[in-house]
Design a protein around this motif. Structure first.
Motif, PDB file in Angstrom:
ATOM      1  N   VAL A 170       1.118  -1.611  -0.148  1.00 20.48           N
ATOM      2  CA  VAL A 170       0.154  -0.103  -0.065  1.00 20.48           C
ATOM      3  C   VAL A 170       0.722   1.306  -0.131  1.00 20.48           C
ATOM      4  N   THR A 171      -0.035   2.442  -0.045  1.00 23.75           N
ATOM      5  CA  THR A 171       1.347   3.537  -0.573  1.00 23.75           C
ATOM      6  C   THR A 171       1.186   3.835   1.105  1.00 23.75           C
ATOM      7  N   ALA A 172       1.851   5.041   1.649  1.00 27.35           N
ATOM      8  CA  ALA A 172       2.432   5.216   2.952  1.00 27.35           C
ATOM      9  C   ALA A 172       0.912   6.489   3.394  1.00 27.35           C
ATOM     10  N   THR A 173       0.232   7.018   2.669  1.00 24.55           N
ATOM     11  CA  THR A 173      -1.211   7.900   2.988  1.00 24.55           C
ATOM     12  C   THR A 173      -1.637   6.493   2.828  1.00 24.55           C
ATOM     13  N   GLN A 174      -2.368   5.355   2.469  1.00 24.60           N
ATOM     14  CA  GLN A 174      -2.620   4.252   2.387  1.00 24.60           C
ATOM     15  C   GLN A 174      -2.378   3.771   3.887  1.00 24.60           C
ATOM     16  N   GLN A 175      -1.297   3.306   4.045  1.00 24.24           N
ATOM     17  CA  GLN A 175      -1.105   2.683   5.081  1.00 24.24           C
ATOM     18  C   GLN A 175      -0.993   3.756   6.684  1.00 24.24           C
ATOM     19  N   THR A 226      -8.253  -4.474   3.480  1.00 25.27           N
ATOM     20  CA  THR A 226      -7.207  -5.528   3.286  1.00 25.27           C
ATOM     21  C   THR A 226      -6.058  -5.411   2.519  1.00 25.27           C
ATOM     22  N   LYS A 227      -4.762  -5.625   2.701  1.00 28.08           N
ATOM     23  CA  LYS A 227      -3.657  -4.725   2.086  1.00 28.08           C
ATOM     24  C   LYS A 227      -3.414  -5.770   1.253  1.00 28.08           C
ATOM     25  N   MET A 228      -3.619  -5.499  -0.016  1.00 28.22           N
ATOM     26  CA  MET A 228      -3.735  -5.877  -1.797  1.00 28.22           C
ATOM     27  C   MET A 228      -1.905  -5.692  -2.432  1.00 28.22           C
ATOM     28  N   GLU A 229      -1.389  -6.783  -2.672  1.00 29.60           N
ATOM     29  CA  GLU A 229      -0.239  -6.052  -3.613  1.00 29.60           C
ATOM     30  C   GLU A 229      -1.269  -4.369  -4.347  1.00 29.60           C
ATOM     31  N   GLU A 230      -2.073  -4.895  -4.802  1.00 23.43           N
ATOM     32  CA  GLU A 230      -2.392  -3.261  -5.957  1.00 23.43           C
ATOM     33  C   GLU A 230      -2.380  -2.305  -5.060  1.00 23.43           C
ATOM     34  N   GLY A 231      -2.919  -2.066  -3.434  1.00 19.04           N
ATOM     35  CA  GLY A 231      -3.137  -1.215  -2.413  1.00 19.04           C
ATOM     36  C   GLY A 231      -4.273  -1.681  -1.673  1.00 19.04           C
ATOM     37  N   LEU A 232      -4.704  -0.967  -0.653  1.00 19.43           N
ATOM     38  CA  LEU A 232      -5.863  -1.259   0.355  1.00 19.43           C
ATOM     39  C   LEU A 232      -7.029  -1.619  -0.492  1.00 19.43           C
ATOM     40  N   GLN A 233      -7.908  -2.557  -0.261  1.00 19.71           N
ATOM     41  CA  GLN A 233      -8.874  -2.862  -0.645  1.00 19.71           C
ATOM     42  C   GLN A 233      -9.826  -2.846   0.337  1.00 19.71           C
ATOM     43  N   PHE A 267      -4.804   3.575   7.107  1.00 18.26           N
ATOM     44  CA  PHE A 267      -4.996   2.124   7.677  1.00 18.26           C
ATOM     45  C   PHE A 267      -5.040   1.891   9.286  1.00 18.26           C
ATOM     46  N   SER A 268      -3.162   2.477   9.552  1.00 16.94           N
ATOM     47  CA  SER A 268      -2.988   2.327  11.320  1.00 16.94           C
ATOM     48  C   SER A 268      -4.258   3.203  11.980  1.00 16.94           C
ATOM     49  N   GLN A 269      -4.205   4.270  11.186  1.00 15.65           N
ATOM     50  CA  GLN A 269      -5.298   5.066  12.192  1.00 15.65           C
ATOM     51  C   GLN A 269      -6.915   4.251  12.817  1.00 15.65           C
ATOM     52  N   LEU A 270      -7.233   3.447  11.385  1.00 20.11           N
ATOM     53  CA  LEU A 270      -8.338   2.616  11.362  1.00 20.11           C
ATOM     54  C   LEU A 270      -7.787   1.897  13.040  1.00 20.11           C
ATOM     55  N   SER A 288      -5.637  -7.215  11.957  1.00 20.38           N
ATOM     56  CA  SER A 288      -4.179  -7.457  11.761  1.00 20.38           C
ATOM     57  C   SER A 288      -2.875  -6.556  10.937  1.00 20.38           C
ATOM     58  N   ASP A 289      -2.060  -6.898  11.238  1.00 23.89           N
ATOM     59  CA  ASP A 289      -0.739  -5.904   9.650  1.00 23.89           C
ATOM     60  C   ASP A 289      -1.993  -5.783   8.336  1.00 23.89           C
ATOM     61  N   GLN A 290      -2.578  -7.159   8.225  1.00 20.52           N
ATOM     62  CA  GLN A 290      -2.887  -7.669   6.748  1.00 20.52           C
ATOM     63  C   GLN A 290      -4.444  -6.626   6.905  1.00 20.52           C
ATOM     64  N   VAL A 291      -5.274  -7.148   7.847  1.00 19.97           N
ATOM     65  CA  VAL A 291      -7.043  -7.641   7.758  1.00 19.97           C
ATOM     66  C   VAL A 291      -7.360  -6.567   8.552  1.00 19.97           C
ATOM     67  N   ILE A 292      -8.724  -5.787   8.366  1.00 19.01           N
ATOM     68  CA  ILE A 292      -9.349  -5.307   9.421  1.00 19.01           C
ATOM     69  C   ILE A 292     -10.829  -5.491   9.353  1.00 19.01           C
ATOM     70  N   ARG A 293     -11.910  -5.945  10.214  1.00 18.81           N
ATOM     71  CA  ARG A 293     -12.905  -6.556   9.733  1.00 18.81           C
ATOM     72  C   ARG A 293     -13.700  -5.645  10.283  1.00 18.81           C
ATOM     73  N   ILE A 294     -14.761  -4.429  10.037  1.00 18.64           N
ATOM     74  CA  ILE A 294     -15.431  -4.015  10.582  1.00 18.64           C
ATOM     75  C   ILE A 294     -17.334  -4.607  10.750  1.00 18.64           C
ATOM     76  N   PRO A 295     -17.783  -5.152  11.213  1.00 19.23           N
ATOM     77  CA  PRO A 295     -19.347  -5.622  11.124  1.00 19.23           C
ATOM     78  C   PRO A 295     -19.984  -4.558  11.210  1.00 19.23           C
ATOM     79  N   PHE A 296     -20.990  -4.877  10.369  1.00 26.33           N
ATOM     80  CA  PHE A 296     -21.879  -3.308  10.176  1.00 26.33           C
ATOM     81  C   PHE A 296     -23.243  -3.357  10.604  1.00 26.33           C
TER      82      PHE A 296
END
Length: 207
Positions: A48-53, A115-122, A56-59, A94-102
């Motif tokens: 992911v890009t620095a902005t996406q990271q 999810t952190k993917m090779e293409e970016g944050l998904q 993700f860290s804030q979330l 986790s370091d790669q995935v955050i799940r948020i039941p709505f």
């Protein structure tokens, strides 16, 4: 004659010694260069890009907490979510995935998956029945656009979404963490027009 031969021998010896370090230095430099190139090639690329990271860290800091929200658009009360208690539960981080039941009232079928993917944050929408089996319409979403704003992630619909839900091919989901840390907003746009927005109060976690 002996002195001449001795002088030639000494000169040859010094010439040989002078050449040896030069060869060794060249070999060492070549080896170091090759090793550096191999290490660079083997270095993992950031998914992911620095902005996406940063987003993700804030979330991730909300992990383990739940928050109440409400639908703020449309304001005419005609949306199916209008008047219902909306709750987001930031879980399974986790370091790669955050799940948020709505949850919408008693309906617990929806989960937002970052999810952190090779293409970016998904962002994907995981829809399931009460028994845990996937709904026919599930896992739609997209990859975040690359921006300089770490408070807002924009996820345009991907090809899978367009095929699964043709009417949603122009969807764009915006997820916003306000700069003051007080609000989480989930926003849906279609054809560049606002269709839905729910705001969650981060200042008063349920647990």
């Amino acid at each position: 004659m002996k002195r001449l031969l001795l002088a030639i021998g000494v000169a040859f010896m010094f010439a040989s010694c002078a050449q040896q370090p030069q060869a060794s230095s060249t070999t060492t430099t070549t080896t170091e260069t090759t090793t550096t190139q191999q290490e660079t090639a083997a270095a993992p690329q950031s998914p992911v890009t620095a902005t996406q990271q940063a987003f993700f860290s804030q979330l991730s800091k909300l992990c383990g907490k739940s928050f109440r929200g409400k639908a703020v658009f449309p304001a005419d009360g005609k949306d199916p979510f209008a008047g219902k208690e909306l709750t987001m539960h930031v879980r399974e981080c986790s370091d790669q995935v955050i799940r948020i039941p709505f949850h919408v009232g008693e309906d617990k079928s929806r989960t937002w998956v970052f999810t952190k993917m090779e293409e970016g944050l998904q962002l994907k929408h995981d829809h399931r029945h009460e028994d845990g089996t996937p709904d026919e319409v599930t896992m739609y979403g997209g990859i975040a656009l690359d921006t300089d704003d770490a408070t807002t992630m924009r996820f345009p619909a991907d090809a899978f979404t367009a095929q699964l839900i043709p009417a949603a091919s122009t969807n764009e989901w915006n997820v916003v963490l306000s700069a003051d840390g007080r609000t989480f907003s989930y926003i849906l746009k279609r054809d560049n027009q606002l269709r839905f927005q729910a705001d969650f109060d981060l200042t008063q976690p349920i647990n």
